[in-house]
Structures are given as structure tokens and as C-alpha cells.
Scaffold this active site. Structure first.
Site, PDB file in Angstrom:
ATOM      1  N   GLU A  87      -5.639   9.981  -3.855  1.00 38.16           N
ATOM      2  CA  GLU A  87      -6.440   8.760  -3.688  1.00 38.16           C
ATOM      3  C   GLU A  87      -7.936   9.006  -3.480  1.00 38.16           C
ATOM      4  O   GLU A  87      -8.534   8.486  -2.534  1.00 38.16           O
ATOM      5  CB  GLU A  87      -5.870   7.925  -2.534  1.00 38.16           C
ATOM      6  N   GLU A 114       5.656   7.421  -6.556  1.00 37.84           N
ATOM      7  CA  GLU A 114       5.967   6.638  -5.346  1.00 37.84           C
ATOM      8  C   GLU A 114       6.501   5.273  -5.762  1.00 37.84           C
ATOM      9  O   GLU A 114       6.127   4.237  -5.205  1.00 37.84           O
ATOM     10  CB  GLU A 114       4.722   6.490  -4.461  1.00 37.84           C
TER      11      GLU A 114
HETATM   12  O1  9MR Z   1       5.208   5.582   3.304  1.00 40.16           O
HETATM   13  C1  9MR Z   1       4.195   6.075   4.136  1.00 40.16           C
HETATM   14  C2  9MR Z   1       4.213   5.339   5.460  1.00 40.16           C
HETATM   15  O2  9MR Z   1       5.392   5.652   6.181  1.00 40.16           O
HETATM   16  C3  9MR Z   1       3.002   5.706   6.273  1.00 40.16           C
HETATM   17  O3  9MR Z   1       2.948   4.907   7.443  1.00 40.16           O
HETATM   18  C4  9MR Z   1       1.737   5.494   5.448  1.00 40.16           C
HETATM   19  C5  9MR Z   1       0.565   5.910   6.281  1.00 40.16           C
HETATM   20  O4  9MR Z   1      -0.558   6.132   5.625  1.00 40.16           O
HETATM   21  O5  9MR Z   1       1.815   6.265   4.268  1.00 40.16           O
HETATM   22  C6  9MR Z   1       2.864   5.869   3.437  1.00 40.16           C
HETATM   23  O6  9MR Z   1       2.861   6.602   2.227  1.00 40.16           O
HETATM   24  C7  9MR Z   1       1.696   6.454   1.413  1.00 40.16           C
HETATM   25  C8  9MR Z   1       1.533   7.741   0.653  1.00 40.16           C
HETATM   26  O7  9MR Z   1       1.471   8.822   1.528  1.00 40.16           O
HETATM   27  C9  9MR Z   1       0.302   7.716  -0.237  1.00 40.16           C
HETATM   28  N1  9MR Z   1       0.309   6.570  -1.108  1.00 40.16           N
HETATM   29  C10 9MR Z   1       0.556   5.291  -0.476  1.00 40.16           C
HETATM   30  C11 9MR Z   1       1.828   5.351   0.350  1.00 40.16           C
HETATM   31  C12 9MR Z   1       2.149   3.994   0.946  1.00 40.16           C
HETATM   32  O8  9MR Z   1       1.157   3.645   1.860  1.00 40.16           O
END
Ligand code: 9MR
Length: 369
Positions: free
Chosen positions: A153, A258
Site C-alpha cells: 500500500e 486478500e
Molecule cells: O485483516 C486485518 C485486520 O485483522 C487488522 O485489524 C487490520 C489492521 O490494519 O489489517 C487487516 O488486514 C489488512 C491487510 O494487512 C492489508 N490490506 C488491508 C487488510 C484489511 O484491512
């Protein structure tokens, strides 16, 4: 009275049994084994095999894993001189035990940083941090982890470089440095750039330019991960297809890293996954707290079928399709962008049962084989 032909009866019984047993042994990973890996993100509890039912579902259906949170900087490198590999060791051992493709998520990301990393002020400190962080983690799992999200990102939705502690200290060069450091630590591991909303033309263009620049500067990029946090009606199949074609034209693998599909209303029309966006709840925004209506269940199944049909068309360009979670009950989308809702974005429901969308994805294969 006409007697039943015993020969015909035996043949019919065998046919019915073979159909039933085929259904019983079907799984996502087996059905798609000649196409691309089918992955899931694992929570800490799942890595530790805390729930036997969930664990057998994971092992039955998926042949690739991503660590949903435990390898993020704040957990794996909580203090400048302290790493914590307790859970990441278990994660890699889990993947090896189950002969799965093991993906590391993520080395350089502006979010979920340890507080001390946010304090990094200048390019010298940042270079030293990146060298230590990337080299230590990638070398530790050299030859055991198959691929890494090296940078996650880095772009704004308009395709420009996102402001972060990394870009503020090193500008765009932080990406080049990150990819070079990762390749030096494990020359054989696959290195990915990963982001959301890449189906939007402006952001896609930004990612293409970024990857070109990293490669031109001598960095090795093996793949681009489109996170695929999608909705029922967007992005369009056309934009998804363009993304696959444009990225693979760069000579890199394309992964959907994802995948999930929200079915809940979103008054702000948010796309993607900017974790900085948080909103207060409103009961009207949580229309299906008990059960997803059949009409939406059908739409979700059709959307998944359309997507997988397209992915199969381009299977030669796609390395992996990973769902962001195993089942609906654990999805991050129950808490984003509004906390405490009930969402239905995956192929297994909160009780771990197959949804129509699961059958739709499997049927694409079974009708052909
Ligand atoms: O699924 C993840 C969630 O449990 C966390 O709280 C969150 C915190 O930043 O991150 C989520 O995963 C993210 C991923 O690492 C990067 N792309 C977006 C995902 C959804 O937010």
C-alpha cells in the site's frame, strides 16, 4: 411384472456413488490444483490450531496461507533491538507441516508499525532500519517462505506516492531499497508489491509505473498482488481483466491476495481497505444481523462465479488467489468501516458451512472435469 435388470441396477448404483463421493472429496484446492493456488489468511488462533473444526476446513480447502497480522512490524519487531518470532515460527511450521505455499505479509507497510518506527526522522536512520528489518526477517525464513509482500500500500488512490514515514524520509527510493534488500537476503523467494483498488485505472497506472521504476533501478519484482477487497457490483469484470493483462505485460505474476466481497451498504461509498477510515455505527447500516437474504446470497454466488470464470480464463498469468479469512465470522469486514456489523464476504458462513458462493466456485470446475 417387469423384473429390474440387476446389471443396470449395479451400473446406476455405481454411478450415483461415484457422483456422491466426488462431491464429498471436492475441495477448492483440489478443484483448482492445475490452475492456481487457493489460499486463506490465518489468524493467530488458526496458526495455533485452537479450533479443530476450523483447522480441518483449512487443511481440506486451501493450499496456500498468508499471515493476516502476526508478521506485521509492530508484532514481529516490537522494539528496535527486539524481534518476536514466536508466532511467525509457528506459522511457517504450520505451512510446512501441511505442504502449503507460505506467503509472508508484510515487510514494509505504513500501518501497524511499532511506535518506535514512527519516530524515525531521517534517511540514514530509515536506511538502517530497513536493512536490519528486511534482512533479519527474510534471512530467518530463507528457503522456507515462498513469497513476500515486500511493500504494501505505497500508493494513494490517484496513483501518487502515499505520505508515510518511509516516503517522508527516502521518497520513492524506499521501494527500490526494500526490493533490493529482500532479494539480497533470499535471492530465490518471490517478491510482490501489494495494494488495493488496483482495478481503478489511476491507481493501476501508479502501480505499473512503480514496478517499472523499481525494475529499472535494479530491483527484482516477481509479482503484483491485487488485494481484491471488492463489492457485489464493483470493480467491473472489464477492469479486473485489464488489471490482469496490464500487470502480466510487465513480466510479473499476478496474485489476488486478500479476496473478499462485502454485501453491506456503505454510505460513504468506500472502496478498498484504507485502515485509517473508521466510522461510527448506525443500525440501518447493519441490515442482515441474523441471516443473509437468499436474493443477496444468490448475487454473491453469481459474483464469485463471474470472478472465478475470469480468473480461470487467465490462469496462465495468475499465481494465487487468497481469501482474506477462512469464514464470515472472522472477517475484518465485520468491523470496517463500521464496527460490530455482520458481513458475509467469504465462501464459508459463520458456522463453517459452505455457502452458495462456494458451490458456484466449485461448479465452474466440476462441470468441465
Ligand atoms: O485483516 C486485518 C485486520 O485483522 C487488522 O485489524 C487490520 C489492521 O490494519 O489489517 C487487516 O488486514 C489488512 C491487510 O494487512 C492489508 N490490506 C488491508 C487488510 C484489511 O484491512
Amino acid at each position: 411384472m417387469k423384473l429390474i435388470n440387476p446389471y443396470l441396477l449395479a451400473i446406476t448404483t455405481m454411478f450415483v456413488m461415484s457422483c456422491t463421493s466426488k462431491k464429498e472429496v471436492s475441495s477448492l484446492k483440489d478443484s483448482y490444483k492445475n490452475d492456481f493456488y487457493i489460499g486463506t489468511a490465518l489468524s493467530a488462533d488458526q496458526i495455533e490450531e485452537k479450533d479443530a473444526k476450523v483447522d480441518s476446513l483449512i487443511r481440506k480447502e486451501f493450499n496456500a496461507i498468508t499471515s493476516e497480522n502476526i508478521m506485521k512490524s509492530m508484532f514481529i519487531h516490537p522494539q528496535k533491538d527486539k524481534y518476536d518470532f514466536t508466532l511467525s515460527d509457528k506459522y511457517v511450521a504450520y505451512g510446512e507441516k501441511n505442504k502449503m505455499l507460505i506467503h509472508g505479509h508484510t515487510l514494509i507497510w505504513h500501518s501497524q508499525l511499532a511506535p518506535w518506527m514512527e519516530q524515525i526522522k531521517d534517511s540514514t536512520e530509515m536506511k538502517a532500519f530497513m536493512k536490519d528489518h528486511i534482512t533479519t526477517i527474510v534471512s530467518k525464513y530463507k528457503g522456507r517462505i515462498n513469497s513476500w509482500d515486500v511493500v504494501n500500500e505505497a500508493l494513494n488512490d490517484d496513483g501518487t506516492l502515499r505520505k508515510s514515514v518511509f516516503s517522508n524520509t527516502l521518497g520513492e527510493n524506499f521501494l527500490v531499497d526494500a526490493f533490493k534488500l529482500a532479494a539480497a537476503a533470499d535471492p530465490k523467494v518471490d517478491l510482490y508489491y501489494n495494494d488495493y483498488n488496483l482495478e481503478d485505472p489511476a491507481k493501476r497506472e501508479g502501480a505499473i509505473n512503480l514496478v517499472k521504476k523499481i525494475k529499472a533501478a535494479g530491483g527484482k519484482v516477481d509479482g503484483i498482488g491485487s488485494q481484491a477487497h471488492w463489492k457485489l457490483n464493483s470493480p467491473s469484470l472489464e477492469e479486473i481483466e485489464k488489471t490482469i493483462l496490464d500487470f502480466s505485460a510487465l513480466g510479473v505474476k499476478v496474485a489476488f491476495t486478500e479476496l473478499d466481497i462485502t454485501v453491506l451498504p456503505n454510505p460513504w461509498d468506500l472502496k478498498g481497505a484504507d485502515v485509517n477510515q473508521k466510522f461510527e455505527g448506525n443500525p440501518k447500516m447493519n441490515p442482515y444481523p441474523e441471516k443473509l437474504p437468499d436474493s443477496i446470497q444468490d448475487k454473491l454466488a453469481q459474483r464469485y462465479a463471474d470472478i472465478f470464470k475470469l480468473l480461470l480464463k487467465h490462469k496462465d498469468k495468475i499465481s494465487r488467489v487468497t481469501f482474506w479469512g477462512v469464514y464470515d465470522g472472522q472477517s475484518w469486514l465485520n468491523d470496517w468501516p463500521i464496527k460490530g456489523r455482520t458481513n458475509y464476504p467469504l465462501l464459508f458462513d459463520a458456522k463453517l458451512a459452505h455457502k452458495k458462493a462456494y458451490d458456484a466456485v466449485l461448479n465452474l470446475k466440476e462441470s468441465k472435469e
